[in-house]
Enzyme design. Structure first.
Site, PDB file in Angstrom:
ATOM      1  CG  ASP A  63      -0.414   0.287   2.395  1.00 24.02           C
ATOM      2  OD1 ASP A  63      -0.242   1.279   2.755  1.00 24.02           O
ATOM      3  OD2 ASP A  63       0.035  -0.764   3.170  1.00 24.02           O
ATOM      4  CD  GLU A 154      -3.626   3.902  11.131  1.00 29.67           C
ATOM      5  OE1 GLU A 154      -2.678   3.501  11.659  1.00 29.67           O
ATOM      6  OE2 GLU A 154      -3.961   3.755   9.852  1.00 29.67           O
TER       7      GLU A 154
END
Length: 265
Positions: A63, A154
């Site tokens: 990613d 997160e």
């Protein structure tokens, strides 16, 4: 996945030039209400350098975000990777300057590709952020090479409260609204990218989404045989192995069977 602090574009570019590739340097530039995000980053809490030995029997991928401004996608493919997730958006004021090139480049090299959105639940509604994500590359049908979108949620990189000041109930409601809008607009189920401790601390270990939405775990200290997941899920779908890979963050889908299901979902 990469966090990109809210800084004016000029400061962000200067910060990114000052930092070497994949160093995980931080930006202390001041925030402003109308600021645009770019490639400055802060280091994940569990960032680590892995050995050269990669896990076996899993499906490898990467990613990337604007932090990796140039990616040799042919080399990424040659290294054995099957997929690439690319950062598209954050909040409702940032579109990655490299998204289009990275997304197209990954596919041109023969990789399956998908997009992710970095959530900032304290800046705007979940519906607005889902719609913003979809308007800037976060959609995509199950066409055999496009992976479902990802909600990356997160620690808050912009303040001391890692849960963005939201209670468990409000955080669960926010996540649920984003996932509902994404599903309503695309017919697909988004993947939730998070890590165990955050999920426990900020959602109260909610079980609200485990029956419908897959889990992507960030844990750079885990091993393939023991990846910690929130108890609501029996296992992970994707695991971020390291944030200091050769071409970006390195990730693994649990198995070929899981990968086929993910791609088709």
């Amino acid at each position: 996945m990469r966090k990109t602090p809210l800084v004016p574009l000029g400061l962000a570019v200067a910060a990114s030039l000052a930092c070497g590739a994949l160093t995980g340097c931080s930006s202390n530039a001041p925030r402003s209400a109308g600021a645009r995000q770019d490639s400055a980053v802060v280091q994940p809490q569990d960032g680590s350098v892995r050995s050269a030995s990669r896990p076996k029997g899993l499906i490898p991928g990467v990613d990337v975000s604007a932090y990796q401004s140039k990616v040799n996608w042919v080399s990424v493919k040659a290294r054995g990777n099957r997929f690439a997730y690319v950062k598209a958006t954050e909040g409702v004021r940032y579109v990655s300057s490299t998204f289009k090139a990275q997304y197209a480049g990954a596919r041109k090299a023969g990789l399956d590709h998908g997009a992710y959105h970095y959530a900032t639940p304290n800046t705007s509604s979940a519906k607005r952020q889902a719609d913003y994500f979809l308007a800037h590359g976060g959609g995509g049908k199950a066409d055999g090479h496009t992976l479902p979108g990802v909600l990356d949620i997160e620690d808050n990189p912009y303040g001391k409260n890692k849960c963005y000041g939201l209670s468990h109930a409000k955080m669960v409601a926010w996540i649920g609204a984003f996932l509902k809008e994404y599903h309503a607009r695309t017919g697909r189920r988004a993947v939730i990218n998070t890590f165990k401790d955050w999920w426990i601390d900020c959602t109260g270990n909610s079980k609200a989404f485990s029956a419908t939405d897959r889990l992507w775990v960030n844990d750079h200290k885990a091993t393939a045989s023991k990846v910690p997941v929130p108890s609501a899920w029996s296992s992970y779908t994707i695991w971020q192995w390291t944030d200091k890979g050769v071409y970006g963050d390195e990730d693994y889908v649990k198995s070929a069977t899981v990968y086929r299901k993910l791609l088709a979902s």
